[in-house]
Write an enzyme that holds these catalytic residues in place. Structure first.
Site, PDB file in Angstrom:
ATOM      1  N   LYS A 107     -39.273  66.649 -36.605  1.00 52.73           N
ATOM      2  CA  LYS A 107     -38.504  66.008 -35.545  1.00 52.73           C
ATOM      3  C   LYS A 107     -38.406  66.956 -34.347  1.00 52.73           C
ATOM      4  CE  LYS A 107     -35.544  63.145 -38.486  1.00 52.73           C
ATOM      5  NZ  LYS A 107     -34.164  62.897 -38.975  1.00 52.73           N
ATOM      6  N   ARG A 144     -26.964  42.927 -43.444  1.00 51.35           N
ATOM      7  CA  ARG A 144     -27.965  43.079 -44.494  1.00 51.35           C
ATOM      8  C   ARG A 144     -27.332  43.033 -45.885  1.00 51.35           C
ATOM      9  NH1 ARG A 144     -32.000  47.838 -42.643  1.00 51.35           N
ATOM     10  NH2 ARG A 144     -33.562  46.382 -43.361  1.00 51.35           N
ATOM     11  N   GLU A 175     -27.756  49.302 -47.398  1.00 47.57           N
ATOM     12  CA  GLU A 175     -26.491  48.630 -47.121  1.00 47.57           C
ATOM     13  C   GLU A 175     -26.028  47.767 -48.284  1.00 47.57           C
ATOM     14  OE1 GLU A 175     -28.539  49.547 -43.256  1.00 47.57           O
ATOM     15  OE2 GLU A 175     -29.159  48.571 -45.139  1.00 47.57           O
TER      16      GLU A 175
END
Length: 644
Positions: free
Chosen positions: A285, A400, A372
Site C-alpha cells: 500500500k 448486506r 457483515e
C-alpha cells in the site's frame, strides 16, 4: 513550482495505445502513472494508498489483456484510479468524486472499461465468473479477470464464488482468472527470485504439459494418488495455494506485484490457459510514496487537498467533533460501566471510531473482517449468552446482513445495538456508500427500534438509551460533524418513544398572521435546518427522536392543533419516517395535509455533502421553499427578513 511532465502517459488515451509501447518503456510509464495519481489525489482528495499499490498491476493487465473485450472486475473499486487514467479519463481526474465529475469507483455508465460497479467488496469473483460463463454460453472467446484485495477475501461471498467457479456446469467451465492482491496478509513467504521462478514455471506450458502427461500415465495405477498427494504437499511447502487448488483453481504465486518483469510473462501464460486460474501477487500500500508506505492506514484516503512533499498535516483550527468520535467515546465510557459490552466491527475499526476501544478493551473488541452477515449473527450469539453486543457498522454495509437482522436478531428479540454510521448522504463516495435506506429497511422489522439523534449530545444519550433497551435497536447518525452542541458527560436515558417540541409557532418571536399553522416533524440532524426554516415561516418544530416506536401521541396532538404537517428526514421518502407518520395519522383517523420531505427515489450522485443536501431540498432554504410551494406563499405566513 513547474508543472510535472508526463511524456509517455500523455500518449496513452486508451489501453490500445499502451499495448503499442515497447515492453522496455513500461517501467517508465508506471513511474509517470504513479506520480500522476499522487498529484491528482493531492488536488481532489480520494483514496490514495491502495491506488499507489496497483500501478504496475494495472499497467500489466491492460498490456496483456485485450480490454475492454476481456473483462476486468476490480474489488474493491477504490483502487481503480490508475485504471481510470489509462482508459481515457486522464483529463477528467481533476473532477474526481466531485459533483458532475467522475466517480471514485468503477461505473458501467462512465466507461466501457468499467465492466462492473464495485463500491462494496467481495463481489468481483461472482461477477467475473458470471461474465466468463456468459462468454462460454454465447460462444465468445474472452477472459474475465477478478482483481480482489486480501481484505475482500475475508468475506464469505468470495469463497462462495470460488466454490462455484471451480466446477463444471453442464460441461462448461469458465475462463476466469482471480488475482489476489495481497498487501497485508502474513501467509506469504518472502517474495524473491525463487518465487518468481516458481510462478513462471507453474504458469508456463512446460509445467502444465508435464503435469497432464504424468496424470494420464499414472491415472489407473496405485501411484496416481501418491503422486497427487506429493504434488500437493510439495507445492504447499513453497506456496500457500492448497486451499485454492481444492476449489478447482490452478494456483500460481506469490509474486511481486510491482515487478513488471515478473508480472507480464506470468499474466501472458495465464491468459492462454483454459478454466479457472488463481494468481497471488504481493503489493505494498502506498508503494513509491514513502509517507504512505510508512503509514498506510493514515494515507488510505485523503479527505481533501494536500501537498505531496509534506503529506497530510493537522489543520490550524481543530475540526469539529464528529459523530463517529462521539460514538467511540461513548463506547469506551459504556464499556467501563458495563462489563457485558462487546464491540464488533466488520473491518472498519478506524472508520467507525473504535481505535481507542480496541486499545483499552482488547478482549471485548472483535474485528470480524469484511463479513457483515457473520458480524450480526455473531452478535446474536453473544446476546443469547447475556452479553450486550454493539455492532458498529455503516448503514450501507448493514444492507448486506439484512437476513441476519431479521432471522437471527429480531425474531429472537435479542438485545443487539446497531450503531449505524454514515446514515444519509456521504458526499464524495456517492451512491454505493450512501446510507439512504436504513430507516425504511429496518422500520418494517418487528421488535426493531430506531433512534434518530439530532446532534452530538443527543447521539451520546441515544446510544445510552439504546444500550439499556432489552431488544434490537438501531441508532443512526451521519458522517462528519453536527450542529456543534456541547456533549454532556453524564449519560441520561431519553424517554422511550417520545419526541419533544423544540419550537412552537407564535411563541418564539414569530409573526404568524393568518396563514396556515404548520408543524415540522424532524427526524435526526435535519432538525437544525428545519428550525432555521421554521424561524422564517413561524412554524412549530418537533424533534421526533424516534422513528420506531413513533411518538403517536405527539403526532396526533400536532395534527389536531395545526393545519398541515411536514416531515423531514435524511433518508429515502419511500417507506421512511414520513411514511410512519402517515400510517399513524391513518390509524388515528386524522385527516390533515402532510408534506413528506426526504431523499428522492433515485441514487444520489457523489459530490460535496452540503451541495447534495441543497439539491435534495433538505437545507433550510429547500425546506422553506417546499413548504411555501405546497401550502401557498401567503404574505401573512412569511416573517419579514431581518434586514427589511
Amino acid at each position: 513550482m513547474a508543472a510535472m511532465s508526463y511524456p509517455l502517459l500523455e500518449k496513452i488515451n486508451s489501453p490500445a495505445d499502451l499495448r503499442r509501447l515497447p515492453r522496455t518503456e513500461l517501467v517508465k510509464l508506471a513511474g509517470e502513472l504513479r506520480a500522476y495519481v499522487l498529484d491528482s489525489v493531492s488536488k481532489t482528495g480520494g483514496h490514495l494508498g491502495s491506488n499507489l499499490g496497483t500501478v504496475e498491476l494495472t499497467v500489466a493487465l491492460h498490456y496483456v489483456f485485450n480490454t475492454p473485450h476481456d473483462r476486468l472486475v476490480w474489488d474493491v473499486g477504490h483502487q481503480t484510479y490508475p485504471h481510470k487514467v489509462l482508459t481515457g479519463r486522464r483529463e477528467q481526474m481533476s473532477s474526481l468524486r466531485q459533483l458532475g465529475g467522475i466517480s471514485g469507483f468503477p461505473r458501467r455508465d462512465e466507461s466501457e472499461y468499467d465492466t462492473f460497479g464495485t463500491g462494496h467488496s467481495s463481489t468481483s469473483i461472482s461477477a467475473a465468473h458470471g461474465m466468463a460463463m456468459a462468454a462460454k454460453i454465447k460462444g465468445e472467446d474472452r477472459k474475465a479477470v477478478a482483481i480482489i484485495g486480501d481484505g475482500s477475501m475475508t468475506a464469505g461471498m468470495a469463497f462462495e464464488a470460488l466454490n462455484n467457479a471451480g466446477v463444471s456446469h453442464g460441461g462448461l467451465l469458465g475462463d476466469v482468472l482471480v488475482i489476489l492482491n495481497d498487501n497485508d496478509m502474513s501467509i506469504s513467504p518472502p517474495v524473491g527470485a525463487l518465487n518468481k521462478y516458481l510462478a513462471r514455471l507453474m504458469s508456463g506450458k512446460f509445467y502444465a504439459t508435464a503435469r497432464e502427461s504424468a496424470k494420464s500415465v499414472l491415472k489407473n495405477t496405485p501411484l496416481y494418488e501418491v503422486a497427487r498427494r506429493f504434488e500437493e504437499h510439495a507445492k504447499g511447502m513453497v506456496v500457500p495455494g492448497t486451499i485454492f487448488e481444492e476449489f478447482g483453481f490452478n494456483y500460481v504465486g506469490p509474486i511481486d506485484g510491482h515487478d513488471l518483469e515478473s508480472l507480464i510473462p506470468t499474466l501472458e501464460n495465464l491468459r492462454g490457459k483454459k478454466g479457472p486460474q488463481f494468481l497471488h501477487i504481493v503489493t505494498k500500500k502506498g508503494a513509491g510514496y514513502k509517507l504512505a508506505e510508512a503509514d498506510p492506514v493514515k494515507y488510505h484516503a485523503a479527505s481533501g487537498k494536500f501537498d505531496p512533499a509534506i503529506g497530510f498535516v493537522k489543520p490550524a483550527t481543530p475540526p469539529k467533533t464528529t459523530f463517529t468520535q462521539i460514538f467511540g467515546e461513548w463506547l469506551c465510557d459504556m464499556a467501563e460501566q458495563d462489563q457485558r459490552l462487546v464491540g464488533i466491527t466488520p473491518a472498519m475499526r478506524e472508520g467507525s471510531g473504535m481505535v481507542e476501544f480496541h486499545k483499552r478493551f482488547p478482549t471485548r473488541y472483535h474485528d470480524v473482517g469484511i463479513a457483515e452477515q457473520h458480524s450480526v449473527t455473531f452478535a446474536a450469539g453473544l446476546a443469547c449468552e447475556g452479553l450486550k453486543p454493539v455492532v458498529a457498522i455503516y448503514s450501507t454495509f448493514l444492507q448486506r446482513a439484512y437476513d441476519q437482522m431479521v432471522h437471527d436478531v429480531a425474531i429472537q428479540n435479542l438485545a443487539v445495538v446497531f450503531a449505524l454510521d454514515r446514515a444519509g448522504l456521504v458526499g464524495a463516495d456517492g451512491a454505493t456508500h450512501a446510507g439512504n435506506y436504513d430507516i425504511a429497511y429496518t422500520r418494517c422489522i418487528p421488535n426493531m427500534a430506531i433512534l434518530t439523534p439530532a446532534d452530538e449530545n443527543e447521539c451520546r444519550q441515544a446510544l445510552f438509551t439504546a444500550f439499556r433497551h432489552e431488544g434490537p435497536v438501531t441508532v443512526r447518525y451521519p458522517r462528519g460533524a453536527g450542529a456543534g452542541v456541547a456533549v454532556e458527560k453524564q449519560m441520561t436515558a431519553q424517554p422511550w418513544g417520545k419526541g419533544e417540541i423544540r419550537r412552537e409557532a407564535g411563541k418564539n418571536g414569530g409573526n404568524r398572521g393568518s396563514g396556515p399553522r404548520i408543524a415540522i416533524l424532524a427526524f435526526g440532524t435535519v432538525l437544525y435546518p428545519a428550525l432555521e426554516a421554521a424561524d422564517r415561516l413561524d412554524a412549530t418544530v418537533a424533534n421526533m427522536r424516534f422513528v420506531k416506536p413513533l411518538d403517536h401521541e405527539l403526532v396526533a396532538e400536532l395534527a389536531r392543533s395545526h393545519d398541515a404537517l411536514v416531515t423531514v428526514e435524511e433518508g429515502c421518502v419511500m417507506g421512511g419516517a414520513g411514511s410512519a407518520v402517515l400510517e399513524s395519522l391513518q390509524a388515528a383517523g386524522l385527516n390533515v395535509p402532510v408534506l413528506v420531505l426526504g431523499l428522492p427515489d433515485e441514487f444520489v450522485e457523489h459530490g460535496d455533502p452540503a451541495k447534495l443536501m441543497a439539491l435534495c431540498g433538505l437545507d433550510a432554504a429547500g425546506i422553506e421553499q417546499s413548504i411555501l410551494k405546497r401550502f401557498g406563499a401567503r404574505p401573512s405566513l412569511v416573517r419579514p427578513a431581518a434586514n427589511q
